[in-house]
Enzyme design. Structure first.
Site, PDB file in Angstrom:
ATOM      1  CE  LYS A  95       2.401  -4.937   0.585  1.00 52.78           C
ATOM      2  NZ  LYS A  95       1.122  -5.129   0.662  1.00 52.78           N
TER       3      LYS A  95
HETATM    4  C1  LIG Z   1       0.358  -3.601   0.435  1.00 59.29           C
HETATM    5  C2  LIG Z   1      -0.610  -3.253  -0.457  1.00 59.29           C
HETATM    6  C3  LIG Z   1      -0.902  -2.097  -0.916  1.00 59.29           C
HETATM    7  C4  LIG Z   1      -0.307  -0.982  -0.231  1.00 59.29           C
HETATM    8  O1  LIG Z   1       0.933  -0.908  -0.383  1.00 59.29           O
HETATM    9  P1  LIG Z   1       1.576  -0.040   0.646  1.00 59.29           P
HETATM   10  O2  LIG Z   1       3.192  -0.016   0.457  1.00 59.29           O
HETATM   11  O3  LIG Z   1       1.375  -0.694   2.116  1.00 59.29           O
HETATM   12  O4  LIG Z   1       1.213   1.462   0.656  1.00 59.29           O
HETATM   13  C5  LIG Z   1      -2.087  -1.877  -1.942  1.00 59.29           C
HETATM   14  N1  LIG Z   1      -2.614  -3.119  -2.500  1.00 59.29           N
HETATM   15  C6  LIG Z   1      -2.280  -4.341  -2.004  1.00 59.29           C
HETATM   16  C7  LIG Z   1      -2.962  -5.405  -2.620  1.00 59.29           C
HETATM   17  C8  LIG Z   1      -1.239  -4.579  -0.947  1.00 59.29           C
HETATM   18  O5  LIG Z   1      -0.988  -5.802  -0.524  1.00 59.29           O
END
Ligand SMILES: *Cc1c(COP(=O)(O)O)cnc(C)c1O
Length: 408
Positions: A189
């Protein structure tokens, strides 16, 4: 392509540096690694909330955990329905199932790749309790019509901002428009603590559970031991929060740099016929988790997946679609592989929910016809030009008309 590309998988494409190291050292020296005894998680939550202009945030162990804590906070009943897009991470849907709720998939808009607000009311029933909107690839959903529907039906809106740090809709930062905003701090992210997440809330509204307890075993910590309701332990650790505090300072620049290189890429792609970059809604600003564009398949002699394979052979990391197919096509949902053989909650006293193929035709086409490029804050002009050159070259190879006209 000879050029080395930065990647979020390691330091080449991450902003991890001295600042994180100093913060982490402080925690290690203190010997306090757990949030319940330490100060860093609290500090990170406050700094995060302040950055987004909301009264509070609760840090979690992942984005999935953040979304689950948000649903626990809403205190839905088993069998309640939650509206969601089929083009998002499975982490958006897993919490719905764990909460005994039903994901109701509403198709996406062909151009914005986000949930289509004009379809939502068709799927509303008396059991609908919330809409989870994912601002996919960093681009904001069209929030005005979504908030209007939620207001009229008195249901909650959870914003999944995992891919959309500092994206904006009509001046407002996403995550502060709905009732709750959920973020992921996973490695890929905009900013990261390895794994991690955050829920932010504008205010306590009628749903009425204390958000912190939803990620802390229902345990109000001002008492020796008490557990007020069912909730998991989704704590972030002090070590992660230390990294998060340093990362948060870098977020503005990460988003600024991603926007800058994405703008250049859009300009370079601008003349390509049959190429449709993700449309940003009026008044919206993307934070470019990825750069995603649709191809008009009638303009090319082969499938988009073939075009992508060719790009990959040129050393260009691109994917055909973010997902191979909409979420409901994955085994977990298609075959209802949940708790033992029960199929719960897709099978329950409220009936049986099955997800058929072509449930969301636009989303299915989207997966076949889009090219997904993971974006990065360290892309330089050279990287962007090299990508654009490769795309032009590969697309020209498969153009239906030999004569390439330019878009006016
Ligand atoms: C990465 C992501 C998640 C989940 O997050 P994690 O930290 O991997 O559990 C949920 N929604 C979206 C849109 C994502 O990109």
């Amino acid at each position: 392509m000879k050029l080395a590309f930065p990647t979020h998988r390691d330091r080449s494409g991450r902003t991890i540096g001295e600042e994180e190291w100093l913060e982490v050292q402080e925690v290690l020296r203190s010997g306090t690694l757990a949030y319940i005894y330490g100060k860093k998680v609290r500090k990170f939550e406050l700094a995060f909330a302040e950055k987004f202009g909301v009264p509070y945030g609760v840090a979690t162990s992942s984005g999935t955990a953040a979304l689950h804590a948000a649903l626990i906070y809403l205190n839905t009943e088993p069998g309640d329905e939650i509206i969601v897009s089929p083009i998002t991470d499975m982490g958006t849907v897993i919490p719905i199932l764990y909460q005994g709720n039903i994901p109701v998939f509403v198709d996406i808009d062909e151009e914005t790749f986000n949930i289509d607000p004009t379809l939502i009311t068709n799927y509303m029933t008396p059991k609908t309790k919330a809409i989870i909107v994912t601002h996919i690839f960093g681009a904001p959903c069209d929030m005005d019509p979504i908030m209007k529907i939620a207001m009229e039906h008195n249901i909650a809106v959870i914003e999944d901002c995992a891919q959309a740090f500092l994206a904006r809709y009509k001046g407002q930062i996403v995550g502060t428009i709905g009732d709750l905003g959920c973020f992921s701090l996973q490695q890929s992210k905009h900013i990261t603590t390895g794994d991690g997440g955050m829920v932010i809330a504008k205010k306590d509204r009628q749903f009425g559970r204390e958000l912190r307890l939803c990620a802390d075993k229902g345990w109000p910590r001002d008492q020796w031991r008490d557990h007020l309701f069912l909730a998991p332990n989704y704590h972030m650790t002090e070590l992660q929060a230390a990294v998060g505090l340093a990362q948060l300072q870098k977020l503005d620049n990460v988003v600024r740099d991603r926007r800058k290189s994405a703008r250049l890429f859009s300009e370079l792609l601008g003349d390509e016929i049959g190429v449709y970059p993700q449309r940003i809604v009026d008044g919206g600003e993307s934070s470019y988790f990825s750069y995603t564009f649709r191809l008009d398949p009638t303009m090319f002699t082969v499938r988009v997946s073939e075009i992508v394979k060719h790009m990959n052979r040129e050393g260009f990391e691109a994917h055909c679609g973010y997902l191979d197919h909409p979420l409901y096509g994955y085994k977990m949902l298609r075959d209802r592989v949940t708790f033992g053989k029960s199929g719960f909650p897709l099978v329950g006293p409220w009936g049986s929910y099955e997800f058929q193929e072509v449930l969301c035709p636009i989303a299915e086409r989207h997966c076949r016809e889009t090219i997904y490029i993971v974006w990065n804050e360290f892309f330089t002009v050279e990287h962007v030009e090299a990508m654009a050159d490769t795309i032009t070259k590969v697309l020209n190879n498969y153009r239906r008309n030999v004569r390439v006209e330019r878009k006016v």
